[in-house]
Each structure stands twice: as structure tokens, then as C-alpha cells.
Motif scaffolding. Structure first.
Motif, PDB file in Angstrom:
ATOM      1  N   GLY A 115     -63.580  31.303   1.258  1.00  0.00           N
ATOM      2  CA  GLY A 115     -62.466  30.389   1.054  1.00  0.00           C
ATOM      3  C   GLY A 115     -62.734  29.014   1.635  1.00  0.00           C
ATOM      4  N   SER A 118     -63.539  25.110   1.922  1.00  0.00           N
ATOM      5  CA  SER A 118     -63.372  23.875   1.156  1.00  0.00           C
ATOM      6  C   SER A 118     -64.739  23.262   0.886  1.00  0.00           C
ATOM      7  CB  SER A 118     -62.518  22.891   1.966  1.00  0.00           C
ATOM      8  OG  SER A 118     -62.730  21.568   1.542  1.00  0.00           O
ATOM      9  N   HIS A 171     -55.462  24.736   2.638  1.00  0.00           N
ATOM     10  CA  HIS A 171     -56.825  24.830   2.094  1.00  0.00           C
ATOM     11  C   HIS A 171     -57.853  24.179   3.025  1.00  0.00           C
ATOM     12  CE1 HIS A 171     -55.006  26.322  -1.557  1.00  0.00           C
ATOM     13  NE2 HIS A 171     -54.274  25.231  -1.665  1.00  0.00           N
TER      14      HIS A 171
END
Length: 486
Positions: A50, A52, A282
Motif C-alpha cells: 500500500g 504511495s 494514503h
């Protein structure tokens, strides 16, 4: 597998990898891979962790590109021999240290930085002229698949192999004969690697980890400067793979009377960086898998630990997400204070006096890194001289990992050996001493038969300069009386 490894060993014996042109071509190939497949790498890291793309480039791709360029720029210098100054006993001899490749090396990578921790040691192994088998981590399958698929396209597949699989594959590999093993991972597996390496007396570099403390002695009163330091501290815990980094901050030590102020400041900066709902920001990676999620959850459920949570603590098992969590003075003997956390849980340990932090750190296994935030020169000197760790960084975190001119490695239980830049080249090389001597002149008294006169000449030989010996042999200088001092 053994037959395939023997083919790679035979390729090394051909001498092809020793050539500077081969080494450069492979480094250029690595650079092309990172550039050509950047989007694929981003997707793989997003799928596995996950991450970025910004964090992926900051922590992995950007560092790799920089380090490949450094290796290409300096390879000729690294490969050239270094002259050695010899003592008089060797006259007339010249000597140099020549770096030669070790041979067939095994690199076992980790999942938290699956490209950086695979390719960073590979850069050094290639630059040093070795053939390589890279065992990628099965816990980052998308990244592992991409490396296994792409590396043969960009690099010499006869010299560099990527092997996938779980612990059983790693065990099989470890029991083969290697000329070097480079392992990144936990202390528990590090012990297994060392035991297997002992079977063939294989040299090992272990990059392990441990509980990296951050001492917070004081912070500037000026808001702008103070916030910069706080961001560095928070990022060193929550902002690099959500704390799943061996060199990340594990816990903070602070003086008791400053703790409430620091905790409020940390809360504010954490919300500024990750928002009030970090899961939707995020900006944080997820926990790698269900096993590690449950491990972290259990750390918080231990007696006395859950009650010490002062910020965060929410979890989402389906999303494998844990928000930034701050704890104050959990039990010192609890698992969260004895095991490496490897997640977004941040204990804060308070001391009556900040100077007591040195004794606390020294009472525990040596860390991969110690961080210290202070403006007190005297205290910083004490931390530098009275603590031992793989690295020490004042007023920032993790920066040392990105500097290829700084050796990266542990000490004690945090590992041994070092790499990055020239240090990677040295890790995968043997520095061979090469001496050259002419046939004349020679010292006749170095050979039997022995007599007392030759013994006296040897005594002179190891203490006098060359001219003194010549004069003594010619009878123009009397021997110096021997000292009776111990």
C-alpha cells in the motif's frame, strides 16, 4: 537448484565478470530497469504494502538510481590497486591491495523495502565482479514476481539469477556452498543463516535490526524550527513503511517533566502529516500480512500496555491497517519494550533525568541506530562516546540510509558487516595483498646457518633505519645498547 548454481559458478570461473566492461554494462542494465519499469514498480509496491509512489521513490527508487550512478562514476577508482607503505624489513619491495571478487554470492532480501533491499546489495556485488543469486521475499509477491521477470531481461542471466519461494527454498539455498551470504531480516533468521554458513565456513553479512531509540533532550522554542525536528521524528516512526523499517524509530526516551509537552506536539504533527483519519490519507502503508497484524495487536493487548495508550490505537483487520499509536511508559518488561515493534506503535519512556537515557540504552542489546534530538553539545558528546550502535544521528532520523558515502550496518545483535556505496563494493570483495620484489639486493643474514652475529643483526634490523643497518654491517657504526625496559 544445485546444478543451476554450479552453472553460475562456472560462469564466474570464466573470468567474464571480472572485466570492468561487464560490471558497467550490468549497472547500466539495473539503471534501465528502474527507469523503464518505474510504473510497474510503483504498482507492485502498492499491491504488496500500500505504498504511495512518492514514498516508494523517496525510499527505494531514488536511492537506487543515485547509488548506481555513484558506482558507475567511481568503479575505475574502486577497482584500482591501493599502494601500501612497507616497513624496512621488506626492502626493496613494493606492494598494493587489489580488490578481487569473492565468487558466487547469495543475497537474501526482505519484504519491507523489496526493491531497495534486493538491489542495493546487488549493486555492490555486481560492481565487485561477482555472480549472484538473489532470493526475494515471498511476503512481497508482486515485487518478487516483477524482479524475477525483469532481471533476466536487463542483466546477464548466466551470472545473475532470481530465486523465488518461501522458507523451504531459503533453507535449501543456505546449505549450498557460497563464497558470500548477505542476509537482511530478523535476528531469529539471522542465527539460522549463520549456522548454515558455518557448514562451509562462508563469510556472512547480517543486516538485522533491533529497537532503535530516539532520545529527545530538548527542542527549539521557535515554532518553525521545532516543527521541522518533530516532522523528522514522526516521519522516522510512522512515515517510513508505517514503522516497518529496521532503521526506524522504535521508541522515544524523554525527561519526565518534558513528556506532556512532547506528547501534545507529537499528536499535532502526526495529525498534520497523516490527517485526522490516517487510513484515508494514503500516506501510510498497511501492515504486510495478517500474521504481523495480529502480532502488533497482541503487543497492545498485553497486561499494562493497552492502558498506556494516549493517542490512536484504532485498527482495521480487513484492511491490515493500524493508525499511528502513542503509548506512555508501558511496562519495561512487556513484549512491546523487549521485541522489535516493526509497526506504527510508538512507546514513550520517561526518565527523571535525560542523562539516565544513556544507561537505559546501554542496558539493552545494541541498536542498528540511535537518534538524539538535542541542542546541548555536552550531552550530545556523552551520547556519542557512551553509547554503541550501528550508526548515530543527531536531530534527524533514517537520513544515514540514503547517504552512500556513509557505511550502513549494525553492531552486536543488530548485525555485522556494512554496505552502501564503496562499502558495498568492499563487502563483496577480497582485498588481496600483492607484493613485488626484485632479485637484488638481499640481506644475506636472513638465511641459515644461524650464529650470534646474525641474531644481533636481526635485532638491529627491526629497530634501526636502513642507513643504520648498512653502517653497522660495514663496521662503521656500533650497535645501540638494547633497552631493559618492559
Amino acid at each position: 537448484m544445485e546444478e543451476e548454481m554450479e552453472q553460475v559458478r562456472r560462469y564466474f570461473s570464466s573470468g567474464r565478470t571480472r572485466e570492468a566492461s561487464w560490471r558497467k554494462s550490468q549497472l547500466h542494465g539495473l539503471h534501465r530497469f528502474i527507469g523503464d519499469r518505474e510504473d510497474d514498480i510503483f504498482r507492485a509496491l502498492l499491491r504488496d504494502l500500500g505504498k504511495s509512489p512518492v514514498e516508494s521513490y523517496r525510499d527505494e527508487l531514488g536511492i537506487l538510481k543515485k547509488d548506481i550512478n555513484a558506482a558507475l562514476d567511481n568503479l575505475a577508482d574502486w577497482m584500482s590497486g591501493k599502494k601500501i607503505k612497507l616497513p624496512l624489513v621488506s626492502f626493496p619491495t613494493t606492494a598494493e591491495l587489489v580488490s578481487e571478487p569473492l565468487g558466487l554470492v547469495l543475497i537474501i532480501s526482505s519484504w519491507n523495502f523489496p526493491f531497495g533491499l534486493s538491489l542495493e546489495p546487488l549493486i555492490g556485488a555486481i560492481a565487485a565482479g561477482n555472480t549472484v543469486v538473489l532470493k526475494t521475499s515471498e511476503l512481497a509477491p508482486a515485487s518478487s514476481d516483477l524482479l524475477a521477470d525483469a532481471i533476466p531481461t536487463y542483466l546477464d542471466s548466466k551470472a545473475i539469477k532470481v530465486i523465488q519461494g518461501g522458507p523451504d527454498v531459503a533453507q535449501s539455498l543456505l546449505h549450498l556452498k557460497w563464497d558470500k551470504i548477505f542476509f537482511t531480516g530478523s535476528k531469529q533468521v539471522g542465527r539460522i543463516v549463520m549456522a548454515a554458513a558455518a557448514e562451509h565456513l562462508t563469510p556472512v553479512t547480517l543486516e538485522l535490526g533491533g529497537k532503535c531509540p530516539a532520545i529527545v533532550d530538548s527542542l527549539p522554542t521557535w515554532d518553525f524550527t521545532r516543527d521541522i525536528l518533530l516532522k523528522r521524528l514522526v516521519s522516522g516512526k510512522f512515515g517510513s513503511c508505517s514503522g516497518q523499517a529496521c532503521v526506524g524509530v522504535d521508541y522515544i526516551i524523554v525527561q519526565e517533566n518534558f513528556a506532556p509537552t512532547l506528547i501534545n506536539l507529537l499528536k499535532g504533527i502526526t495529525e498534520e502529516m497523516f490527517g485526522k483519519n490516517p487510513k484515508e490519507s494514503h500516506a501510510m502503508t498497511r501492515i504486510i500480512n495478517a500474521h504481523h497484524y495480529k502480532r502488533l495487536k497482541n503487543l497492545l493487548k498485553e497486561d499494562g500496555v493497552e492502558a498506556s495508550v494516549v493517542y490512536g490505537g484504532s485498527m482495521d483487520e480487513d484492511a491490515l491497517f493500524i493508525e499511528p499509536t502513542i503509548l506512555v511508559d508501558p511496562p519495561i518488561n512487556s513484549d512491546i519494550m523487549t521485541d522489535e515493534i516493526f509497526g506504527p506503535l510508538l512507546p514513550i519512556i520517561t526518565m527523571k533525568r535525560i542523562e539516565d537515557s544513556i544507561k537505559f540504552i546501554n542496558s539493552r542489546p545494541k541498536a542498528l541506530a540511535v537518534y538524539c534530538f538535542s541542542t546541548n553539545d555536552k550531552f550530545m558528546r556523552r551520547v556519542a562516546t557512551e553509547t554503541s550502535s550501528g550508526s548515530l544521528l543527531f536531530n534527524d532520523t533514517i537520513l544515514q540510509y540514503a547517504a552512500e558515502t556513509v557505511p550502513f550496518g549494525g553492531v552486536g545483535e543488530s548485525g555485522f558487516g556494512r554496505y552502501h556505496g564503496k562499502f558495498s563494493f568492499d563487502t563483496f570483495s577480497h582485498e588481496k595483498a600483492v607484493l613485488r620484489r626484485t632479485s637484488l639486493p638481499d640481506f644475506w643474514f636472513r638465511y641459515p646457518p644461524w650464529n650470534d652475529y646474525k641474531l644481533e643483526l636481526f635485532r638491529l634490523f627491526y629497530v634501526f633505519d636502513y642507513l643504520g643497518i648498512i653502517l653497522t654491517v660495514l663496521g662503521l657504526k656500533k650497535p645501540r645498547p638494547r633497552s631493559t625496559n618492559v
